[in-house]
Design a protein around this motif. Structure first.
Motif, short mmCIF file in Angstrom:
data_model
loop_
_atom_site.label_atom_id
_atom_site.label_comp_id
_atom_site.label_asym_id
_atom_site.label_seq_id
_atom_site.Cartn_x
_atom_site.Cartn_y
_atom_site.Cartn_z
N ARG A 1 0.82 -1.22 0.00
CA ARG A 1 0.00 0.00 0.00
C ARG A 1 0.85 1.26 0.00
NH1 ARG A 1 -3.36 -3.16 3.47
NH2 ARG A 1 -2.36 -2.27 5.33
N LYS A 2 2.04 1.17 0.60
CA LYS A 2 2.92 2.33 0.65
C LYS A 2 3.61 2.58 -0.69
CE LYS A 2 3.95 1.80 5.59
NZ LYS A 2 5.01 1.47 6.58
N SER A 3 3.76 1.52 -1.50
CA SER A 3 4.44 1.66 -2.80
C SER A 3 3.61 1.00 -3.89
CB SER A 3 5.84 1.02 -2.74
OG SER A 3 6.62 1.58 -1.71
N PRO A 4 2.51 1.62 -4.30
CA PRO A 4 1.63 1.03 -5.32
C PRO A 4 2.39 0.71 -6.60
CG PRO A 4 0.61 2.96 -4.32
CD PRO A 4 2.02 2.94 -3.85
N GLY A 5 2.09 -0.44 -7.17
CA GLY A 5 2.71 -0.85 -8.42
C GLY A 5 4.06 -1.51 -8.25
N THR A 6 4.55 -1.61 -7.02
CA THR A 6 5.85 -2.23 -6.75
C THR A 6 5.64 -3.46 -5.86
OG1 THR A 6 6.94 -0.08 -6.83
CG2 THR A 6 8.15 -1.88 -5.79
N THR A 7 6.24 -4.57 -6.26
CA THR A 7 6.15 -5.78 -5.43
C THR A 7 7.10 -5.66 -4.25
OG1 THR A 7 5.65 -7.13 -7.38
CG2 THR A 7 6.41 -8.28 -5.40
N PRO A 8 6.60 -5.74 -3.03
CA PRO A 8 7.47 -5.62 -1.84
C PRO A 8 8.53 -6.71 -1.84
CG PRO A 8 5.17 -5.42 -1.21
CD PRO A 8 5.19 -5.87 -2.65
N PRO A 9 9.71 -6.43 -1.31
CA PRO A 9 10.80 -7.42 -1.34
C PRO A 9 10.47 -8.71 -0.59
CG PRO A 9 11.36 -5.53 0.04
CD PRO A 9 10.13 -5.15 -0.71
N GLY A 10 9.58 -8.65 0.38
CA GLY A 10 9.26 -9.86 1.14
C GLY A 10 8.21 -10.73 0.50
N ALA A 11 7.65 -10.30 -0.63
CA ALA A 11 6.53 -11.04 -1.22
C ALA A 11 6.92 -12.45 -1.65
CB ALA A 11 5.98 -10.26 -2.41
N LEU A 12 8.14 -12.61 -2.18
CA LEU A 12 8.57 -13.94 -2.62
C LEU A 12 8.72 -14.88 -1.44
CD1 LEU A 12 11.15 -13.11 -5.45
CD2 LEU A 12 8.78 -13.89 -5.67
N ARG A 13 9.28 -14.38 -0.34
CA ARG A 13 9.39 -15.19 0.87
C ARG A 13 8.01 -15.59 1.38
NH1 ARG A 13 14.28 -17.55 2.31
NH2 ARG A 13 15.99 -16.07 2.00
N LEU A 14 7.06 -14.67 1.28
CA LEU A 14 5.70 -14.96 1.70
C LEU A 14 5.11 -16.09 0.85
CD1 LEU A 14 3.13 -14.35 3.33
CD2 LEU A 14 2.56 -12.60 1.62
N ALA A 15 5.36 -16.05 -0.44
CA ALA A 15 4.87 -17.10 -1.33
C ALA A 15 5.47 -18.45 -0.96
CB ALA A 15 5.19 -16.76 -2.78
N GLU A 16 6.77 -18.45 -0.62
CA GLU A 16 7.42 -19.69 -0.18
C GLU A 16 6.79 -20.20 1.11
OE1 GLU A 16 12.01 -19.65 -1.70
OE2 GLU A 16 11.53 -18.30 -0.04
N ALA A 17 6.54 -19.30 2.05
CA ALA A 17 5.93 -19.69 3.32
C ALA A 17 4.54 -20.26 3.11
CB ALA A 17 5.88 -18.49 4.26
N SER A 18 3.78 -19.67 2.18
CA SER A 18 2.45 -20.16 1.87
C SER A 18 2.50 -21.58 1.33
CB SER A 18 1.78 -19.22 0.86
OG SER A 18 0.53 -19.74 0.45
N SER A 19 3.47 -21.84 0.46
CA SER A 19 3.63 -23.18 -0.10
C SER A 19 3.96 -24.20 0.99
CB SER A 19 4.73 -23.17 -1.16
OG SER A 19 5.00 -24.47 -1.63
N LEU A 20 4.84 -23.82 1.90
CA LEU A 20 5.22 -24.72 2.99
C LEU A 20 4.06 -24.94 3.95
CD1 LEU A 20 8.80 -23.31 3.72
CD2 LEU A 20 8.24 -25.53 2.69
N LEU A 21 3.26 -23.91 4.17
CA LEU A 21 2.10 -24.05 5.04
C LEU A 21 1.11 -25.05 4.45
CD1 LEU A 21 0.84 -22.88 7.67
CD2 LEU A 21 -0.41 -21.27 6.21
N GLN A 22 0.92 -24.98 3.15
CA GLN A 22 0.03 -25.95 2.50
C GLN A 22 0.58 -27.37 2.64
OE1 GLN A 22 -1.46 -24.91 -1.42
NE2 GLN A 22 -1.47 -27.06 -2.04
N LEU A 23 1.89 -27.51 2.53
CA LEU A 23 2.53 -28.82 2.69
C LEU A 23 2.29 -29.36 4.10
CD1 LEU A 23 4.35 -30.82 1.12
CD2 LEU A 23 6.32 -29.64 2.10
N LEU A 24 2.43 -28.49 5.10
CA LEU A 24 2.20 -28.88 6.49
C LEU A 24 0.74 -29.31 6.68
CD1 LEU A 24 2.86 -29.11 9.50
CD2 LEU A 24 2.66 -26.61 9.67
N LYS A 25 -0.17 -28.53 6.14
CA LYS A 25 -1.59 -28.86 6.24
C LYS A 25 -1.89 -30.21 5.60
CE LYS A 25 -6.14 -27.07 4.83
NZ LYS A 25 -6.86 -25.92 4.21
#
Length: 389
Positions: free
Chosen positions: A263-287
């Motif tokens: 929200r602070k930088s519209p149109g720019t992907t935050p640097p942590g977004a890729l790590r978040l995607a990785e965490a989401s994938s691992l969370l699904q694996l755990l589930k």
């Protein structure tokens, strides 16, 4: 509390809200999560596994696991208390139904919403629950037991303790029984203090346990059978569900951080977004790991031979090993996403409590002990490699 018009999820949600309000204080003071446990009692969640004719709701272990994960998103200590209680209750439900004393006790658990604790750890053997040094003494209609229990989770706050011992003085260390002792039938002399990195609110102090009770309170089935057919699966699946809840909340905090940055930088992907995607994938694996384990347990409950099989034991061990290892990776990813605001205490993105609580996972029962057991089982068991089991 009239529970007939509210779902388990709604009742669990109300408990989780109470647990969340007190989680930081519980952790900081290493105190028992009494508010959350009282909410569990009010919502009558401590008896849901018990059969309806005994006052319960005949909930499946998958229902209990879901509640563990919901409360775990708020307070891991409160969720672990709930999980440990239901691990013991699963043994009663599965192996005490043919005993009139244990049926009557289950009615009391449902009526009074009694909290059950476990005493399987012992000085000299540590967490090797399939061995005991102490032996129960049966004298006519009565029994007596003394045990150096190095850990009794929330022992000082329990209404009853289910405790393991050798079946008699001449029994082998693996010839064990489990006995129910009610609060007015035992004394606890504290020998060790629970001052730990995480899971601080479980208050798992060590005690010298001394109990006297009618011998009919000894569960009629050998503990080897109880461990293989109910306690092994319930422990690994419900613990893993608590850890999943911790991971869910960690990923949710990381996602909130990334959204705020976006929200602070519209149109720019935050640097942590890729790590978040990785965490989401691992969370699904755990589930998926936990869901597969719950399905395996549900299928095995219909077949006693399968429930006691080597393959089932390997599958349950693998659920615990996988869940306890992946949760730390997920939280580390979330920490990298949130950066210093995740590292600091007192921010909306703080992850210190999550990380400390999660470090208990590989120690409850030690992963090395479980891997050693699995490696021996695999000497005689052919691994199931079919995709659909």
């Amino acid at each position: 509390m009239n529970t007939s018009s509210t779902s388990l999820a709604e009742r669990a949600g109300r408990v989780a809200a109470v647990a969340a309000a007190h989680a930081e204080d519980v952790d900081a003071k290493a105190r028992f999560p009494r508010e959350a446990v009282e909410a569990m009692r009010f919502e009558r969640l401590l008896s849901i596994q018990i059969a309806p004719e005994l006052g319960g709701e005949d909930a499946a272990l998958s229902d209990v696991a879901e509640i563990c994960s919901l409360i775990g998103q708020s307070c891991a200590s409160a969720a672990m208390v709930f999980a440990m209680h239901h691990i013991k209750l699963s043994s009663l439900v599965s192996h005490g139904a043919e005993s009139e004393w244990h049926r009557t006790f289950m009615r009391r658990v449902a009526r009074e919403q009694l909290l059950l604790a476990s005493a399987t750890t012992e000085g000299g053997i540590g967490g090797n629950l399939r061995n005991s040094i102490c032996a129960i003494e049966v004298d006519g209609a009565d029994c007596h037991l003394e045990k150096d229990a190095t850990v009794i989770s929330y022992g000082a706050y329990a209404d009853a303790i289910l405790i393991t011992s050798r079946a008699h003085a001449d029994a082998a260390s693996t010839d064990q029984v489990m006995t129910v002792f009610c609060k007015d039938q035992y004394t606890l002399e504290q020998t060790q203090t629970w001052d730990t990195l995480g899971m601080r609110g479980t208050c798992s102090d060590g005690y010298l346990f001394k109990g006297d009770a009618p011998a009919e309170q000894i569960l009629p089935k050998p503990f080897a059978e109880i461990a293989a057919q109910s306690m092994l699966a319930a422990s690994h699946l419900l613990w893993s569900s608590v850890w999943y809840g911790i991971a869910v909340n960690a990923v949710a905090r990381a996602q909130s951080f990334v959204r705020a940055a976006a929200r602070k930088s519209p149109g720019t992907t935050p640097p942590g977004a890729l790590r978040l995607a990785e965490a989401s994938s691992l969370l699904q694996l755990l589930k998926s790991n936990i869901i597969a384990g719950l399905h395996e347990f549900g299928a095995a409950k219909k077949d006693v031979d399968r429930l006691s099989s080597v393959g089932f034991a390997v599958a349950m061990n693998n659920v615990k090993i996988g869940a306890s290892e992946i949760i730390l990776t997920i939280i580390n990813h979330a920490m990298l996403v949130c950066g210093i605001l995740g590292y600091k205490n007192g921010t909306p993105y703080s992850l210190g409590r999550h990380l400390r609580d999660a470090h208990s996972a590989q120690l409850m029962i030690s992963n090395d002990r479980i891997l050693g057991n699995t490696s021996n089982l695999l000497l005689v068991h052919r691994q199931d490699t079919s995709l659909m089991g």
